[in-house]
Write a protein that holds these residues in place. Structure first.
Motif, short mmCIF file in Angstrom:
data_model
loop_
_atom_site.label_atom_id
_atom_site.label_comp_id
_atom_site.label_asym_id
_atom_site.label_seq_id
_atom_site.Cartn_x
_atom_site.Cartn_y
_atom_site.Cartn_z
N PRO A 152 45.45 -26.03 -21.66
CA PRO A 152 46.77 -25.49 -21.34
C PRO A 152 47.39 -26.18 -20.13
N CYS A 153 48.63 -26.56 -20.28
CA CYS A 153 49.39 -27.18 -19.19
C CYS A 153 50.65 -26.33 -18.96
N GLY A 154 51.28 -26.54 -17.84
CA GLY A 154 52.52 -25.81 -17.61
C GLY A 154 52.91 -25.80 -16.15
N GLY A 155 53.90 -24.99 -15.86
CA GLY A 155 54.40 -24.86 -14.51
C GLY A 155 55.46 -23.78 -14.44
N CYS A 156 55.87 -23.47 -13.22
CA CYS A 156 56.83 -22.40 -12.99
C CYS A 156 58.03 -22.93 -12.20
N PHE A 157 59.14 -22.24 -12.35
CA PHE A 157 60.34 -22.56 -11.59
C PHE A 157 61.10 -21.27 -11.32
N MET A 158 61.98 -21.31 -10.32
CA MET A 158 62.77 -20.13 -9.98
C MET A 158 64.03 -20.07 -10.85
N VAL A 159 64.29 -18.90 -11.42
CA VAL A 159 65.49 -18.71 -12.25
C VAL A 159 66.72 -18.80 -11.35
N PRO A 160 67.63 -19.75 -11.65
CA PRO A 160 68.80 -19.94 -10.79
C PRO A 160 69.88 -18.87 -11.03
N MET A 161 70.88 -18.90 -10.19
CA MET A 161 71.98 -17.95 -10.28
C MET A 161 72.69 -18.10 -11.62
N ARG A 162 72.78 -17.01 -12.34
CA ARG A 162 73.53 -16.91 -13.59
C ARG A 162 74.01 -15.47 -13.71
N ALA A 163 75.10 -15.26 -14.41
CA ALA A 163 75.56 -13.91 -14.72
C ALA A 163 74.57 -13.30 -15.71
N SER A 164 74.51 -11.98 -15.75
CA SER A 164 73.64 -11.31 -16.72
C SER A 164 74.08 -11.68 -18.13
N GLY A 165 73.10 -11.94 -19.01
CA GLY A 165 73.41 -12.28 -20.39
C GLY A 165 72.34 -13.14 -21.01
N GLY A 166 72.60 -13.60 -22.23
CA GLY A 166 71.66 -14.44 -22.96
C GLY A 166 71.94 -15.92 -22.72
N TYR A 167 70.88 -16.69 -22.58
CA TYR A 167 70.98 -18.13 -22.31
C TYR A 167 69.98 -18.88 -23.16
N VAL A 168 70.13 -20.20 -23.20
CA VAL A 168 69.18 -21.07 -23.89
C VAL A 168 68.47 -21.92 -22.84
N LEU A 169 67.15 -21.88 -22.88
CA LEU A 169 66.30 -22.67 -22.00
C LEU A 169 65.77 -23.84 -22.81
N GLN A 170 65.81 -25.03 -22.25
CA GLN A 170 65.28 -26.21 -22.94
C GLN A 170 64.32 -26.93 -22.01
N TRP A 171 63.19 -27.38 -22.58
CA TRP A 171 62.30 -28.25 -21.82
C TRP A 171 62.00 -29.47 -22.68
N ARG A 172 61.93 -30.62 -22.00
CA ARG A 172 61.69 -31.87 -22.75
C ARG A 172 61.00 -32.88 -21.86
N TRP A 173 60.26 -33.77 -22.50
CA TRP A 173 59.62 -34.86 -21.77
C TRP A 173 59.57 -36.09 -22.67
N GLU A 174 59.41 -37.22 -22.02
CA GLU A 174 59.38 -38.50 -22.74
C GLU A 174 57.95 -38.80 -23.17
N LEU A 175 57.77 -39.01 -24.49
CA LEU A 175 56.46 -39.36 -25.03
C LEU A 175 56.19 -40.84 -24.83
N ASN A 176 57.10 -41.64 -25.32
CA ASN A 176 57.07 -43.09 -25.19
C ASN A 176 58.47 -43.48 -24.74
N HIS A 177 58.67 -44.73 -24.45
CA HIS A 177 59.99 -45.17 -24.00
C HIS A 177 61.07 -44.72 -24.99
N ASN A 178 62.01 -43.92 -24.52
CA ASN A 178 63.14 -43.40 -25.32
C ASN A 178 62.72 -42.55 -26.52
N GLU A 179 61.53 -41.94 -26.46
CA GLU A 179 61.08 -41.02 -27.50
C GLU A 179 60.74 -39.70 -26.82
N PHE A 180 61.51 -38.63 -27.13
CA PHE A 180 61.41 -37.37 -26.40
C PHE A 180 60.92 -36.23 -27.28
N TYR A 181 60.18 -35.32 -26.66
CA TYR A 181 59.81 -34.06 -27.28
C TYR A 181 60.69 -32.99 -26.63
#
Length: 107
Positions: A67-96
């Motif tokens: 298991p890998c991972g990490g934490c971050f602080m939730v920034p200022m936003r109004a109450s409501g629903g949002y979309v969270l995205q995480w991505r990283w580069e597998l190979n040059h210009n190839e992203f997950y």
């Protein structure tokens, strides 16, 4: 759906697999579109909220299942629903990329 508040530490987990190298960073983006409306990729890019090391892993055993991972602080936003995205580069210009809906409540 994840429920959180502004200022909370929100943690993400991902399996090590064989994706990403020692220098890969996981980019964390949080839409500014309230009520879960999907932003464009450029909309995400303009709202990066954290960067975490991909190989931030713990445990032993199968390297793929570590298991890998990490934490971050939730920034200022109004109450409501949002979309969270995480991505990283597998190979040059190839992203997950992966996304999750989150609900941000009042402080």
């Amino acid at each position: 759906m994840t429920m959180t508040k502004v200022g909370d530490n929100l943690c993400l987990r991902w399996p090590a697999k064989t994706h990403g190298n020692e220098k890969s960073m996981v980019q964390i983006y949080l839409s500014k579109n309230v009520d879960g409306k999907d932003p464009s990729q450029n909309g995400f890019f303009s709202n990066r909220v954290a960067e975490l090391p991909y190989r931030n892993c713990s445990g032993s055993g199968s390297k793929d299942a570590t298991p890998c991972g990490g934490c971050f602080m939730v920034p200022m936003r109004a109450s409501g629903g949002y979309v969270l995205q995480w991505r990283w580069e597998l190979n040059h210009n190839e992203f997950y990329t992966s996304c999750a809906d989150i609900q941000i409540g009042a402080k």
